[in-house]
Write a protein that holds these residues in place. Structure first.
Motif, short mmCIF file in Angstrom:
data_model
loop_
_atom_site.label_atom_id
_atom_site.label_comp_id
_atom_site.label_asym_id
_atom_site.label_seq_id
_atom_site.Cartn_x
_atom_site.Cartn_y
_atom_site.Cartn_z
N THR A 91 5.16 13.90 -3.41
CA THR A 91 4.79 14.84 -4.47
C THR A 91 5.61 16.13 -4.33
OG1 THR A 91 2.58 13.95 -4.60
CG2 THR A 91 2.85 16.21 -5.42
N ILE A 140 2.75 2.02 -3.26
CA ILE A 140 1.88 2.59 -4.31
C ILE A 140 1.54 4.04 -3.96
CG2 ILE A 140 -0.46 2.46 -5.29
CD1 ILE A 140 -0.10 -0.64 -5.10
N LEU A 141 1.18 4.27 -2.69
CA LEU A 141 0.77 5.62 -2.29
C LEU A 141 1.91 6.63 -2.36
CD1 LEU A 141 -1.60 5.04 0.77
CD2 LEU A 141 -2.21 5.70 -1.55
N LEU A 142 3.14 6.16 -2.09
CA LEU A 142 4.25 7.11 -2.00
C LEU A 142 5.11 7.21 -3.25
CD1 LEU A 142 5.34 6.40 1.68
CD2 LEU A 142 4.17 8.41 0.85
N SER A 156 0.40 13.09 -0.73
CA SER A 156 1.67 12.38 -0.49
C SER A 156 2.85 13.36 -0.36
CB SER A 156 1.93 11.42 -1.65
OG SER A 156 3.25 10.94 -1.54
N ILE A 181 1.65 6.34 -7.37
CA ILE A 181 0.59 7.31 -7.68
C ILE A 181 1.11 8.76 -7.75
CG2 ILE A 181 -1.60 8.32 -6.86
CD1 ILE A 181 -2.36 5.52 -5.89
N ILE A 235 0.85 -1.20 0.00
CA ILE A 235 0.00 0.00 0.00
C ILE A 235 0.88 1.26 0.00
CG2 ILE A 235 -1.66 1.34 1.39
CD1 ILE A 235 -2.64 -1.43 2.48
N LEU A 236 1.87 1.28 0.89
CA LEU A 236 2.70 2.47 1.03
C LEU A 236 3.51 2.74 -0.22
CD1 LEU A 236 3.89 2.07 4.71
CD2 LEU A 236 2.34 3.78 3.80
#
Lengths: 246, 307
Positions: free
Chosen positions: A199, A170-172, A196, A175, A167-168
């Motif tokens: 970004t 992908i999120l960090l 995030s 995406i 999960i992390l």
């Protein structure tokens, strides 16, 4: 001081040197992850975004490497009961965390070497841009390792830690606009990316490399955000981690 | 110098009590074996004493140091081998011991010398550079024992070190523990009663979070009103017992626990009737079942703090 250094070195041996000696395939997997995205982004953009993708691969390598402390520590803690042995030894939580964080850094060294070679070939960064990149990567690495350490102390099963890692990651790193400028994301969706911290880190790096022009106030805000997130997570992780079970 | 001392030590998880006002003192040398069924609270007690887990209430000192307030100093004196601890698969025995000693503060060179000594002490010198993943279950356990052995810690906690091992590996681990105990205190938990009987200088019996008994085997024997255990084929018996307890197993044999006087009478009768039987002093198995299954009466049960 010498004892602390020995304790830190012990983690480097356990989680990096001996792991690489025991299972060299881990190095290849570590290297393939950022390289594969560089290749995809380069092909899709007909080479236009290769430089940005290389800068993004640095971010993925450091954030991903830092976050992998979560799965590694959870594995050592839950499957080998290794952390319990260390808790009842003279090594404290901070020495263990620093040692494990450095071990993850050693682990990514071979991949880092390849990326540095690619950066010299494609990025042509100025000295000041390089300095900015190093500072941003150090902050992101701190953020990722302390967050990973915190999660590892509360996970009870290795399957749970793999889920967190997925999960992390992908999120960090997948995406957020790490491999391309944020301006490529249509506006309503762009706001999601701002959740995030990577970004902002990627924005600073892309700005330093001349790919993303940012007003000075925005740039300053980006710096404040990534420093604040890294410091806040460091404080929370040190305070709330469950080194000794309650 | 002090060994281990607990006073009304308790641990609760919500409403469930894992440890209930446990109190005892043990000296600083030898082996103390804590026995009990699964879930009795053995691991909880061990983890609290080894500074891995915080107690809910009560206090405990190890080597004169409080397990909560003096944990940092105490960790210099203790080493723990947790239940289900496994030697890390990607490391060799030598690497395992070296890294553990470095966590205890030793430099690489010093740790290497000490690790070679400890590995040969547990009989693994021929496997020092083989990956742990390629070792047998008993050898893996020996690697971890070598680590705590090499630490030089004065007090060692070993939580069920022989669970799941074959009889030969188990007996090899026993030999290591006996050698270890000469200058140290070993706090051992086990559910193998034979292990406790063979190794321990003092034994504690924990049940449902309460310490039901503690002392040497002879001291614990005195808590049971029967001294002898007789085993006889039920169908051959002609006489019943006047005093004692008997259980007839599915194998047809009766296990009788009784007094010395009754045992003498029964034995004389069996000999006269030419009935085959065996007679022994009550074993730890008998005592354990007696204490765990039957609540001790008011005279036998001690208040906390007296063990």
């Amino acid at each position: 001081m010498g004892r602390r250094i020995n304790q830190i070195n012990a983690s480097i041996l356990v989680n990096a040197v001996y792991a690489m000696q025991g299972y060299p395939a881990m190095l290849i997997s570590n290297l393939l992850s950022p390289l594969s995205i560089i290749i995809i982004v380069s092909f899709v953009s007909h080479g236009m975004l290769t430089s940005i993708a290389i800068a993004g691969a640095f971010m993925t390598l450091f954030v991903g490497g830092g976050l992998s402390i979560q799965a590694d520590l959870a594995h050592l803690k839950n499957d080998f009961k290794f952390q319990d042995m260390i808790v009842s030894s003279p090594t404290g939580a901070l020495a263990y965390l620093v040692g494990m964080a450095l071990s993850e850094l050693i682990f990514i060294l071979p991949s880092l070497t390849v990326l540095i070679i690619l950066a010299f070939l494609f990025l042509h960064a100025s000295l000041s841009a390089m300095l900015v990149i190093v500072v941003v990567l150090a902050l992101m690495y701190t953020f990722a390792t302390v967050f990973g350490f915190f999660l590892s102390t509360i996970t009870t099963d290795v399957l749970q830690s793999w889920a967190f890692s997925g999960i992390l990651s992908i999120l960090l790193t997948t995406i957020p606009p790490v491999y391309y400028p944020i301006t490529y994301i249509p506006l309503p969706y762009r706001y999601v990316a701002y959740i995030s911290p990577t970004t902002y880190a990627a924005g600073i790096v892309q700005n330093a490399l001349g790919f993303l022009p940012l007003p000075p106030t925005t740039l300053a805000a980006y710096w404040v955000i990534i420093i604040a997130v890294a410091l806040a997570l460091f404080a929370v992780a040190i305070k709330k981690n469950k080194w000794r079970d309650a | 110098m002090d060994g281990i001392s607990c006073s009304r030590l308790s641990k609760s998880y919500g409403r469930s009590k894992a440890l209930d006002r446990v109190s005892f003192s043990i000296p600083h040398n030898g082996i103390f074996a804590l026995i009990g069924r699964n879930g009795a609270g053995k691991t909880t007690l061990t983890r609290i004493l080894a500074t891995e887990l915080m107690p809910s209430s009560g206090s405990a000192t190890v080597d004169g140091l409080d397990v909560v307030k003096d944990a940092v100093e105490l960790r210099e004196e203790i080493a723990a081998l947790p239940q289900e601890a496994r030697a890390i698969s990607w490391m060799t025995p030598r690497q395992t011991v070296i890294s553990y000693l470095m966590y205890r503060g030793l430099g690489y060179g010093e740790a290497k010398v000490a690790s070679d000594e400890a590995i040969s002490h547990v009989g693994l010198e021929g496997h020092a550079n083989v990956l742990n993943s390629k070792l047998s279950g008993g050898q893996k356990r020996k690697v971890l024992l070598a680590s705590v052995l090499a630490s030089g810690a004065r007090i060692i906690f070993v939580d069920e070190p022989t669970t799941g091992l074959d009889p030969i590996s188990r007996s090899e681990i026993w030999s290591i523990l006996v050698r270890l105990k000469k200058e140290r205190l070993i706090f051992l938990t086990t559910h193998y009663l034979e292990e406790a009987e063979k190794l321990a200088d003092k034994i504690g019996i924990l049940d449902n979070g309460k310490l039901k008994a503690a002392g040497s085997l002879d001291e614990i024997r005195k808590l049971v009103k029967y001294q002898y255990s007789i085993r006889v084929l039920q169908k051959d018996r002609k006489t019943g017992i006047k005093e004692g307890e008997e259980i007839v197993g599915e194998d047809g044999y009766a296990q009788i626990m009784t007094t010395e006087k009754e045992a003498y009478g029964l034995s004389t009768g069996f000999i006269k009737d030419r009935v085959k039987f065996s007679i022994n002093q009550v074993s730890l198995d008998d005592i354990f079942y007696y204490i765990v299954k039957k609540p001790l009466n008011a005279e036998e049960e001690k208040e906390e703090g007296e063990w």
